[in-house]
Design a protein around this motif. Structure first.
Motif, mmCIF file in Angstrom:
data_model
loop_
_atom_site.group_PDB
_atom_site.id
_atom_site.type_symbol
_atom_site.label_atom_id
_atom_site.label_comp_id
_atom_site.label_asym_id
_atom_site.label_seq_id
_atom_site.Cartn_x
_atom_site.Cartn_y
_atom_site.Cartn_z
ATOM 1 N N SER A 407 0.844 -1.198 0.000
ATOM 2 C CA SER A 407 0.000 0.000 0.000
ATOM 3 C C SER A 407 0.870 1.235 0.000
ATOM 4 O O SER A 407 1.982 1.221 0.534
ATOM 5 N N GLN A 409 0.384 5.243 1.053
ATOM 6 C CA GLN A 409 -0.483 6.298 1.565
ATOM 7 C C GLN A 409 0.354 7.539 1.855
ATOM 8 O O GLN A 409 1.419 7.460 2.438
ATOM 9 N N ASN A 440 3.389 0.721 3.177
ATOM 10 C CA ASN A 440 3.174 -0.380 4.126
ATOM 11 C C ASN A 440 2.807 -1.647 3.367
ATOM 12 O O ASN A 440 2.116 -1.609 2.353
ATOM 13 N N SER A 442 1.938 -6.033 3.729
ATOM 14 C CA SER A 442 1.514 -7.070 4.667
ATOM 15 C C SER A 442 1.099 -8.320 3.911
ATOM 16 O O SER A 442 0.875 -8.283 2.698
ATOM 17 N N TYR A 483 3.055 -0.100 11.712
ATOM 18 C CA TYR A 483 3.107 -1.061 10.609
ATOM 19 C C TYR A 483 4.460 -1.763 10.546
ATOM 20 O O TYR A 483 4.765 -2.430 9.547
HETATM 21 C C1 LIG Z 1 -1.734 -0.188 5.034
HETATM 22 O O1 LIG Z 1 -2.422 0.526 6.043
HETATM 23 C C2 LIG Z 1 -3.790 0.801 5.758
HETATM 24 C C3 LIG Z 1 -4.368 1.562 6.887
HETATM 25 O O2 LIG Z 1 -3.962 1.117 8.114
HETATM 26 C C4 LIG Z 1 -4.563 -0.480 5.523
HETATM 27 O O3 LIG Z 1 -5.892 -0.186 5.147
HETATM 28 C C5 LIG Z 1 -3.895 -1.271 4.445
HETATM 29 O O4 LIG Z 1 -4.553 -2.506 4.291
HETATM 30 C C6 LIG Z 1 -2.442 -1.497 4.783
HETATM 31 N N1 LIG Z 1 -1.817 -2.172 3.699
HETATM 32 C C7 LIG Z 1 -1.141 -3.279 3.844
HETATM 33 C C8 LIG Z 1 -0.562 -3.849 2.617
HETATM 34 O O5 LIG Z 1 -1.017 -3.804 4.925
#
Ligand SMILES: *[C@@H]1O[C@H](CO)[C@@H](O)[C@H](O)[C@H]1NC(C)=O
Ligand SMILES: Cc1cc2nc3c(=O)[nH]c(=O)nc-3n(C[C@H](O)[C@H](O)[C@H](O)COP(=O)(O)OP(=O)(O)OC[C@H]3O[C@@H](n4cnc5c(N)ncnc54)[C@H](O)[C@@H]3O)c2cc1C
Ligand SMILES: *[C@@H]1O[C@H](CO)[C@@H](O)[C@H](O)[C@H]1NC(C)=O
Ligand SMILES: *[C@@H]1O[C@H](CO)[C@@H](O)[C@H](O)[C@H]1NC(C)=O
Ligand SMILES: *[C@@H]1O[C@H](CO)[C@@H](O)[C@H](O)[C@H]1NC(C)=O
Length: 535
Positions: A407, A409, A440, A442, A483
């Motif tokens: 992501s 932002q 970020n 994940s 994060y």
């Molecule tokens: C990054 O942070 C945003 C807000 O906390 C969240 O909506 C989004 O899923 C996150 N992205 C990842 C790839 O974790």
């Protein structure tokens, strides 16, 4: 069992609630923790002898005084339900000796002092959304769960709200929606109030008001000596500053007084775009991060990139607007791109956070990891980020249950401005170098056998991205704690001067480093990344 009546109220006031002000010596060298524990009303006569306290099970002491509903033991269904309710499997697999659920600040003081007297390790859990093992739970120690501290009290003048650390954001918004108010907080329903604020807290409203930590009017915090103090711009202002990004290193917060503002319904939701539109999506993101967000303080945006076996590579744009307006000009560039699905609509803040959480795995936790870096804003760098992610993606494409996602932002000019209020925060973001983006990343996944592969993937993406950013003069040190993975050291990224100041404040309020050493989980000031190698 109510025990405070054993002790005169005057002693409790003198012993446990510090006077406001900035004491030169907060905890004297001859501080007597046993006496302080007595002053919390803890019934020491329930424990045969003080000397025995250190030898006895700490959990036994807590149970003797507070009873079985507040102290959960291993092997009970209540204990299992507790560990099963963490957001990640890694956190849920940690086995504390017991779980203590205090219902007032004084009981939080008591557990800090007991841990201190008996040198028993402890952890503190708010909403339990930190991802890695031990972030808010502790093997063989006491996990202090704040779930019973769940006050949500709007001030008569409606300018502030007192919020207990046991709340999830959806509880807060459901109450505030009914009275037409908002606060700067989390964007997904089940996330906990305390962890999000103590690490920073990026919100739908941050472009206008700064991060969540910038909108705390005061913290009620239990310090290492059991004293309950109020930290605000005018009371223990050094501690107030440190709590704006300092995580769990300075005390246990038992109340957040947040600044409130009038809020009606909002507009927002998500749109999904196919890969052939990615250049346009990146253009729209770039415009938003620079001119767009500056032109309209009500707007917010997060764009994520992942891969779906059925559809291929996709972008998911989350667009938010703090007014019930579906046609804000600031989103013109996104509106011009054709999408394959959209959930944007006008809703309450609470409903928006429920929508944002749709598709989550709360009911059946999986393995989870999160990582981040921050970078200066540059259109070509955006392309590099997603190309790097997709180039390495085949390394993890077949991981069972995997959903690797990146992501981007923006940390907008408006966010950086909001960070300056009330004496500034500890994060060390240099507004003159902004705007920035947080990248970020994940994934969730199913099997421990894939841990190494998943973790290495994210680590490798970050290495390539940092190298490129450095070469182009676009790198930025700051790592957002909330994060960050266990292989990162966000506190050290706040910059030398801020780290030095944080250490000085820690030595005033916690001279024996109780919160650093007896509470080893999550990110520790001056102690480096929690884990050094991916194994
Ligand atoms: C990054 O942070 C945003 C807000 O906390 C969240 O909506 C989004 O899923 C996150 N992205 C990842 C790839 O974790
Ligand atoms: C699905 C999801 C959505 C998210 N959305 C956002 C978002 O919109 N914006 C954003 O900025 N971040 C977001 N995050 C990141 C989030 O801010 C962190 O995960 C945060 O740590 C969660 O707080 P918690 O209370 O739930 O976590 P916990 O795991 O309970 O706690 C995290 C840390 O805070 C400490 N802590 C908890 N309570 C206290 C207290 N009262 N006093 C002192 N220390 C305490 C714990 O010991 C631990 O170290 C999101 C995370 C997830 C998983
Ligand atoms: C601390 O206080 C307790 C309880 O009043 C007392 O028994 C003990 O002697 C004190 N310890 C020291 C080192 O003064
Ligand atoms: C304190 O503990 C002792 C010993 O267990 C008990 O007899 C006494 O009633 C307790 N006091 C209170 C006020 O609960
Ligand atoms: C969640 O998403 C599914 C489809 O992905 C949809 O059917 C459902 O209505 C959504 N729920 C909410 C609360 O928005």
């Amino acid at each position: 069992m109510k025990v405070t009546s054993l002790f005169p109220f005057g002693a409790f006031l003198a012993g446990v609630v510090a006077q406001n002000g900035n004491d030169a010596v907060f905890e004297p060298a001859d501080f007597n923790a046993t006496e302080a524990l007595l002053n919390t009303g803890f019934n020491i006569s329930a424990i045969p002898e003080l000397a025995e306290l250190a030898k006895r099970s700490n959990c036994g002491s807590l149970r003797a005084v507070y009873g079985g509903t507040k102290v959960l033991s291993q092997g009970t269904s209540a204990y299992d339900a507790f560990t099963d309710a963490y957001w990640s499997i890694q956190q849920g697999s940690v086995s504390p000796q017991c779980v203590f659920k205090p219902s007032q600040a004084l009981e939080v003081s008591a557990v800090v002092l007991i841990a201190r007297l008996t040198k028993c390790p402890f952890a503190v859990k708010g909403g339990g959304h930190a991802a890695f093992a031990g972030a808010s739970g502790i093997d063989d120690g006491i996990t202090v769960s704040l779930e019973n501290l769940k006050q949500i009290k709007v001030a008569p003048d409606q300018k502030t709200v007192d919020i207990g650390p046991g709340n999830r954001w959806v509880n807060v918004y459901t109450v505030l929606d009914k009275v037409g108010l908002g606060v700067v907080g989390g964007r997904m329903a089940p996330v906990g109030v305390p962890g999000l604020i103590l690490g920073g807290g990026i919100s739908f409203f941050s472009n206008k008001l700064g991060w969540a930590c910038d909108n705390v009017v005061s913290y009620e915090v239990v310090t290492a000596s059991g004293l309950v103090v109020t930290a605000s711009p005018t009371s223990h202002s050094d501690l107030y500053w440190a709590l704006r990004g300092g995580g769990n290193n300075f005390g246990i917060v038992t109340n957040f007084k947040l600044s409130a503002f009038a809020l009606g319904k909002m507009w927002g939701g998500q749109r999904i775009y196919l890969e052939n539109t990615f250049p346009d999506v990146l253009d729209a993101m770039y415009t938003f991060a620079t001119a767009g967000s500056n032109s309209d303080a009500d707007a917010a945006q997060i764009v994520s990139f992942t891969s779906s076996p059925a559809i291929g590579n996709i972008a998911i744009a989350q667009l938010h607007y703090a007014q019930p307006v579906a046609t804000a000009k600031v989103f013109d560039a996104f509106n011009a791109i054709s999408h394959i699905s959209s959930s944007t609509d006008i809703r309450t803040l609470g409903d928006l956070t429920i929508l944002m959480n749709n598709g989550s795995t709360d009911a059946a936790p999986l393995r989870q990891t999160q990582w981040d870096v921050t970078l200066r804003v540059d259109r070509d760098l955006f392309t590099f980020l997603i190309n790097t992610f997709y180039t390495l993606f085949p390394d993890v494409a077949d991981v069972e249950g995997g959903l690797p996602t990146i992501s981007i932002q923006p940390i907008t000019g408006g966010q950086l401005k909001g960070m300056q209020q009330n004496g500034g925060n500890a994060l060390g973001l240099d507004a003159s170098k902004g705007p920035f983006v947080v990248m970020n990343m994940s994934s969730r996944w199913t099997n421990a056998a894939d841990d190494r592969r998943i973790l290495s993937f994210f680590s490798n993406v970050i290495k390539l991205v940092k190298a490129e950013a450095k070469a182009k003069g676009l790198d930025n040190d700051y790592i957002y704690m909330n994060y960050a993975s266990q292989f990162q050291d966000p506190l050290n990224s706040y910059g030398g001067a801020n780290v030095k100041k944080l250490k000085a404040i820690s030595s005033i309020y916690d001279p024996l480093s109780i919160f650093l050493e007896l509470q080893p989980g999550h990110f520790k000031l001056g102690l480096g990344a929690p884990s050094s190698v991916i194994s």
